[in-house]
Write a protein that holds these residues in place. Structure first.
Motif, PDB file in Angstrom:
ATOM      1  N   TYR A 184      18.863   5.946   6.299  1.00 59.22           N
ATOM      2  CA  TYR A 184      17.495   5.899   6.794  1.00 59.22           C
ATOM      3  C   TYR A 184      16.570   5.277   5.751  1.00 59.22           C
ATOM      4  N   CYS A 185      15.675   4.458   6.230  1.00 57.70           N
ATOM      5  CA  CYS A 185      14.599   3.931   5.423  1.00 57.70           C
ATOM      6  C   CYS A 185      13.400   4.866   5.583  1.00 57.70           C
ATOM      7  N   ALA A 186      12.654   5.089   4.512  1.00 59.50           N
ATOM      8  CA  ALA A 186      11.497   5.973   4.566  1.00 59.50           C
ATOM      9  C   ALA A 186      10.366   5.419   3.714  1.00 59.50           C
ATOM     10  N   ALA A 187       9.141   5.768   4.099  1.00 61.69           N
ATOM     11  CA  ALA A 187       7.978   5.310   3.349  1.00 61.69           C
ATOM     12  C   ALA A 187       6.834   6.307   3.492  1.00 61.69           C
ATOM     13  N   SER A 203       0.808  -1.217   0.000  1.00 62.45           N
ATOM     14  CA  SER A 203       0.000   0.000   0.000  1.00 62.45           C
ATOM     15  C   SER A 203       0.844   1.271   0.000  1.00 62.45           C
ATOM     16  N   TYR A 204       2.136   1.135   0.279  1.00 59.12           N
ATOM     17  CA  TYR A 204       2.993   2.321   0.291  1.00 59.12           C
ATOM     18  C   TYR A 204       3.235   2.805  -1.132  1.00 59.12           C
ATOM     19  N   THR A 205       3.034   4.060  -1.368  1.00 56.56           N
ATOM     20  CA  THR A 205       3.182   4.625  -2.702  1.00 56.56           C
ATOM     21  C   THR A 205       4.629   4.937  -3.040  1.00 56.56           C
ATOM     22  N   MET A 206       5.430   5.138  -2.029  1.00 51.20           N
ATOM     23  CA  MET A 206       6.857   5.344  -2.260  1.00 51.20           C
ATOM     24  C   MET A 206       7.634   4.849  -1.041  1.00 51.20           C
ATOM     25  N   MET A 207       8.764   4.203  -1.308  1.00 53.68           N
ATOM     26  CA  MET A 207       9.599   3.628  -0.267  1.00 53.68           C
ATOM     27  C   MET A 207      11.034   3.752  -0.725  1.00 53.68           C
ATOM     28  N   GLY A 208      11.911   4.045   0.233  1.00 52.04           N
ATOM     29  CA  GLY A 208      13.275   4.164  -0.217  1.00 52.04           C
ATOM     30  C   GLY A 208      14.276   4.407   0.878  1.00 52.04           C
ATOM     31  N   TRP A 209      15.457   4.796   0.443  1.00 55.27           N
ATOM     32  CA  TRP A 209      16.580   5.029   1.326  1.00 55.27           C
ATOM     33  C   TRP A 209      17.151   6.430   1.131  1.00 55.27           C
ATOM     34  N   PHE A 210      17.486   7.042   2.256  1.00 47.87           N
ATOM     35  CA  PHE A 210      18.159   8.324   2.288  1.00 47.87           C
ATOM     36  C   PHE A 210      19.377   8.173   3.188  1.00 47.87           C
ATOM     37  N   ARG A 211      20.258   9.144   3.144  1.00 44.54           N
ATOM     38  CA  ARG A 211      21.421   9.107   4.028  1.00 44.54           C
ATOM     39  C   ARG A 211      21.814  10.507   4.457  1.00 44.54           C
ATOM     40  N   GLN A 212      22.504  10.558   5.586  1.00 44.19           N
ATOM     41  CA  GLN A 212      22.951  11.843   6.113  1.00 44.19           C
ATOM     42  C   GLN A 212      24.343  11.694   6.686  1.00 44.19           C
ATOM     43  N   ALA A 213      25.275  12.402   6.079  1.00 40.75           N
ATOM     44  CA  ALA A 213      26.652  12.437   6.555  1.00 40.75           C
ATOM     45  C   ALA A 213      26.806  13.562   7.568  1.00 40.75           C
ATOM     46  N   PRO A 214      27.815  13.487   8.437  1.00 40.42           N
ATOM     47  CA  PRO A 214      28.014  14.540   9.445  1.00 40.42           C
ATOM     48  C   PRO A 214      28.135  15.916   8.805  1.00 40.42           C
ATOM     49  N   GLY A 215      27.378  16.857   9.318  1.00 40.37           N
ATOM     50  CA  GLY A 215      27.451  18.222   8.822  1.00 40.37           C
ATOM     51  C   GLY A 215      26.740  18.472   7.515  1.00 40.37           C
ATOM     52  N   LYS A 216      26.057  17.452   6.997  1.00 42.43           N
ATOM     53  CA  LYS A 216      25.371  17.599   5.710  1.00 42.43           C
ATOM     54  C   LYS A 216      23.877  17.343   5.867  1.00 42.43           C
ATOM     55  N   GLU A 217      23.131  17.779   4.877  1.00 41.29           N
ATOM     56  CA  GLU A 217      21.695  17.525   4.870  1.00 41.29           C
ATOM     57  C   GLU A 217      21.405  16.088   4.451  1.00 41.29           C
ATOM     58  N   ARG A 218      20.254  15.635   4.876  1.00 38.35           N
ATOM     59  CA  ARG A 218      19.826  14.300   4.463  1.00 38.35           C
ATOM     60  C   ARG A 218      19.582  14.306   2.956  1.00 38.35           C
ATOM     61  N   GLU A 219      20.045  13.257   2.280  1.00 38.35           N
ATOM     62  CA  GLU A 219      19.933  13.228   0.834  1.00 38.35           C
ATOM     63  C   GLU A 219      19.345  11.913   0.343  1.00 38.35           C
ATOM     64  N   PHE A 220      18.752  12.010  -0.809  1.00 38.52           N
ATOM     65  CA  PHE A 220      18.141  10.884  -1.493  1.00 38.52           C
ATOM     66  C   PHE A 220      19.222   9.903  -1.960  1.00 38.52           C
ATOM     67  N   VAL A 221      18.948   8.600  -1.778  1.00 46.00           N
ATOM     68  CA  VAL A 221      19.842   7.564  -2.275  1.00 46.00           C
ATOM     69  C   VAL A 221      19.135   6.727  -3.347  1.00 46.00           C
ATOM     70  N   ALA A 222      17.998   6.122  -2.964  1.00 44.12           N
ATOM     71  CA  ALA A 222      17.259   5.271  -3.905  1.00 44.12           C
ATOM     72  C   ALA A 222      15.813   5.175  -3.434  1.00 44.12           C
ATOM     73  N   VAL A 223      14.888   5.250  -4.378  1.00 40.88           N
ATOM     74  CA  VAL A 223      13.473   5.230  -4.038  1.00 40.88           C
ATOM     75  C   VAL A 223      12.686   4.440  -5.071  1.00 40.88           C
ATOM     76  N   PHE A 224      11.719   3.661  -4.588  1.00 40.16           N
ATOM     77  CA  PHE A 224      10.787   2.961  -5.458  1.00 40.16           C
ATOM     78  C   PHE A 224       9.459   3.706  -5.444  1.00 40.16           C
ATOM     79  N   ARG A 225       8.978   4.000  -6.650  1.00 36.89           N
ATOM     80  CA  ARG A 225       7.710   4.705  -6.783  1.00 36.89           C
ATOM     81  C   ARG A 225       6.681   3.717  -7.328  1.00 36.89           C
ATOM     82  N   ARG A 226       5.629   3.440  -6.593  1.00 42.34           N
ATOM     83  CA  ARG A 226       4.672   2.394  -6.949  1.00 42.34           C
ATOM     84  C   ARG A 226       3.906   2.693  -8.230  1.00 42.34           C
ATOM     85  N   SER A 227       3.512   3.926  -8.436  1.00 41.78           N
ATOM     86  CA  SER A 227       2.657   4.250  -9.588  1.00 41.78           C
ATOM     87  C   SER A 227       3.334   3.961 -10.916  1.00 41.78           C
ATOM     88  N   THR A 228       4.653   4.048 -10.931  1.00 45.32           N
ATOM     89  CA  THR A 228       5.387   3.777 -12.162  1.00 45.32           C
ATOM     90  C   THR A 228       6.213   2.500 -12.065  1.00 45.32           C
TER      91      THR A 228
END
Length: 128
Positions: free
Chosen positions: A96-99, A31-56
């Motif tokens: 980080y895992c996110a959904a 049921s999750y429309t998007m699920m993926g992984w992000f990462r955050q290095a010291p002193g940096k903003e959290r950034e996108f790594v890989a994401v699965f988008r269900r609709s496509t």
């Protein structure tokens, strides 16, 4: 109640591999429309790594990890994975895992702010 629990982080030498896991509970996994992984290095903003988008049914990767990292899902186990190969010191971060199940993630899987559910994070350290 949606919960995401990551595991699999650790210390690895450059060129090595790790596989991260994210156990997801609280809703039907598909049921999750998007699920993926992000990462955050010291002193940096959290950034996108890989994401699965269900609709496509498409997985999007950051340019920095494309051809080295692979996102996969096991619907039977309600688990999201991130296989990381050819690791580099610059991959060192908390992962980080996110959904989310409300947003579509157009066009490329959504931004950090568009995800409502996050895991606690797992540390990945790559030594040179």
């Amino acid at each position: 109640q949606v919960q995401l629990v990551e595991s699999g982080g650790g210390l690895v030498q450059a060129g090595g591999s790790l596989r991260l896991s994210c156990a997801v509970s609280g809703r039907t996994f598909t049921s999750y429309t998007m699920m993926g992984w992000f990462r955050q290095a010291p002193g940096k903003e959290r950034e996108f790594v890989a994401v699965f988008r269900r609709s496509t049914t498409t997985t999007y990767y950051a340019a920095s990890v494309k051809d080295r990292f692979t996102l996969s899902r096991d619907n039977a186990k309600n688990t999201l994975y991130l296989q990381m190969n050819s690791l580099k010191p610059e991959d060192t971060a908390v992962y980080y895992c996110a959904a989310d199940y409300r947003r579509d993630g157009w066009p490329r899987g959504g931004t950090v702010d568009e995800y409502d559910y996050w895991g606690q994070g797992t540390q990945v350290t790559v030594s040179s």
